[in-house]
Design a protein around this motif. Sequence first.
Motif, PDB file in Angstrom:
ATOM      1  N   ALA A 139       1.120  -1.249   0.013  1.00 17.87           N
ATOM      2  CA  ALA A 139      -0.159   0.062  -0.022  1.00 17.87           C
ATOM      3  C   ALA A 139       0.938   1.285  -0.123  1.00 17.87           C
ATOM      4  N   GLN A 147      -1.276   4.402   4.936  1.00 15.60           N
ATOM      5  CA  GLN A 147      -2.056   2.910   4.744  1.00 15.60           C
ATOM      6  C   GLN A 147      -1.100   1.721   4.952  1.00 15.60           C
ATOM      7  N   TYR A 172      -0.101   1.319   8.497  1.00 14.20           N
ATOM      8  CA  TYR A 172      -1.013   0.828   9.201  1.00 14.20           C
ATOM      9  C   TYR A 172      -0.913  -0.909   9.119  1.00 14.20           C
ATOM     10  N   ILE A 173      -0.742  -1.302   7.911  1.00 14.61           N
ATOM     11  CA  ILE A 173      -0.692  -2.724   7.537  1.00 14.61           C
ATOM     12  C   ILE A 173       0.704  -3.157   8.155  1.00 14.61           C
ATOM     13  N   LEU A 202      -6.799  -4.288   2.861  1.00 12.35           N
ATOM     14  CA  LEU A 202      -6.336  -3.074   3.200  1.00 12.35           C
ATOM     15  C   LEU A 202      -5.518  -2.412   2.069  1.00 12.35           C
ATOM     16  N   SER A 203      -5.165  -3.087   1.072  1.00  9.69           N
ATOM     17  CA  SER A 203      -4.323  -2.556  -0.089  1.00  9.69           C
ATOM     18  C   SER A 203      -5.000  -1.973  -1.135  1.00  9.69           C
ATOM     19  N   SER A 232      -4.987   2.518  -1.704  1.00  8.29           N
ATOM     20  CA  SER A 232      -3.851   3.272  -2.231  1.00  8.29           C
ATOM     21  C   SER A 232      -2.995   2.572  -3.012  1.00  8.29           C
ATOM     22  N   THR A 252      -3.627   3.485  16.714  1.00 10.51           N
ATOM     23  CA  THR A 252      -3.806   3.887  15.484  1.00 10.51           C
ATOM     24  C   THR A 252      -5.406   4.225  15.464  1.00 10.51           C
ATOM     25  N   PHE A 291      -8.125   3.878  12.535  1.00  8.62           N
ATOM     26  CA  PHE A 291      -8.477   3.144  11.188  1.00  8.62           C
ATOM     27  C   PHE A 291      -9.279   4.191  10.329  1.00  8.62           C
ATOM     28  N   THR A 309      -7.248   6.757   8.497  1.00  6.58           N
ATOM     29  CA  THR A 309      -6.256   6.206   7.849  1.00  6.58           C
ATOM     30  C   THR A 309      -6.999   5.788   6.702  1.00  6.58           C
ATOM     31  N   PHE A 310      -8.265   4.930   6.609  1.00  6.19           N
ATOM     32  CA  PHE A 310      -8.859   4.524   5.531  1.00  6.19           C
ATOM     33  C   PHE A 310     -10.215   5.030   5.581  1.00  6.19           C
TER      34      PHE A 310
END
Length: 461
Positions: free
Chosen positions: A276, A280, A283-284, A318-319, A322, A441, A443, A446-447
Amino acid sequence: MKWRQKRIDFKEKILDSISPSYCVAKWSQVTIHLGSGHTHSCHHPRTHLIPLEEIKRSPSALHNTSFKIEQRLDMLNGKRPTECGYCWQVEDGGDVLSDRVLKSYEPWSKDRISDLQGLNHVNPSYLEISFSNVCNFKCSYCSPDVSSKWMEEIEKFGAYPTSQKFNNIEWIKTQNKMPFLERDLNPYVEAFWQWWPELYPTLHTFRITGGEPLMTKHTFRVLDYIIEHPNPELELGINSNLCVPEKLMDEFIEKIQKIQTAKAVKNVMVYTSCEAYGAQAEYIRYGMDYKQWLSNCDRYLSSVPDSQIHIMSTYNLLSVISYQQFLEDILVLKRKHCSPRINNNHSVYIDIPYLNYPSHQVVGLLSEEFITKIQIQIDFMKDNIDKNEEDRMGFFISEVEKLQRVLTVFESKIKNGYPEKEQFRKDFVKFVDEHDRRRGTNFKNTFPELMEFYNACKQLP
């Protein structure tokens, strides 16, 4: 078609003449997790514990365990080891080119077939080694037995509250996978160094994985050994998250420069991971600094002659948002470092496997509208395909096909569905909420593009 036919002919004329279940990889390839004392040949079978009494008799038992020798005997007798079920499914489904055939055809296998049909202890041609689980990352799809940071978190907070109790340390204990600490005296590491002088000269491929290999002294001991004992036919691979302290990065580059300049090995490949862009990605892969990672990719390629980087990009839920921005950064690296004006190598590769586990993070949980998002990413790669092999300035067709395969699997999940989807969506929310609570974090920030999906999952009964 020629590529395929060569392997079919090899299967029918060579492999099947020995046994219809014979796989050279059971002899020629091995991954050894020294931190937990586990091993397997080929990535499909689960790892099994290496008995300490066996390595006391011979350090080569790191590869030649009594269990593995039993599986070899079955193969030579035409029996199918249960642990190799993935290949039997592929072959029974009508596709003769299972990984049994493909791995057996690799140069580190097929060139040694005449030597690899017995049950005596053998030295592998392809060795992947992990010295310990020491790591500065807590990637969302990783586990405590291969990340010391994950181990610290699970020991403090326990497993994540998903239906599968994600990263349950009790399960790790039942599988005998509790790792030695980096500072501990580890009998498996001791056995490796006893075996190494005998093993090293006959290796075709040697790859160091982790944990984070640049955070263990044993990786640098290996590099020093190679500098002192050149092996010009060796393919050397080293995994790294490329976000280690600068001092370690400096030392790593210096040693690889010496190895490359002296032509002490045939080739060096650095394997790193990202799936990503920016926050992002961070985060992963918790612990990552995306800018530092990208900068160190560029620095390594600029500093080491004829250098190569292979980016392992495990595409997951989550990829999706971005990923094109990430691909744009990879394209810049390719264009800067893959021109023959710089060197004559394909310097930057990207591999895009579909994440299958943990189940709460697979792409197949998303809804149908995300198909378009992934297709746009595929189109971007197609628009920037390396059309002229002499230029090497864009994506390769094989790289595009790997992202296309991700989309194919996703579309199949959308079309056919699967009974656990609703449960795994609820697990996704539980994982995200707990991730934010434990790690500080956010979410939502971020997303933001996934909040509609998140809210829909949270409302499930």
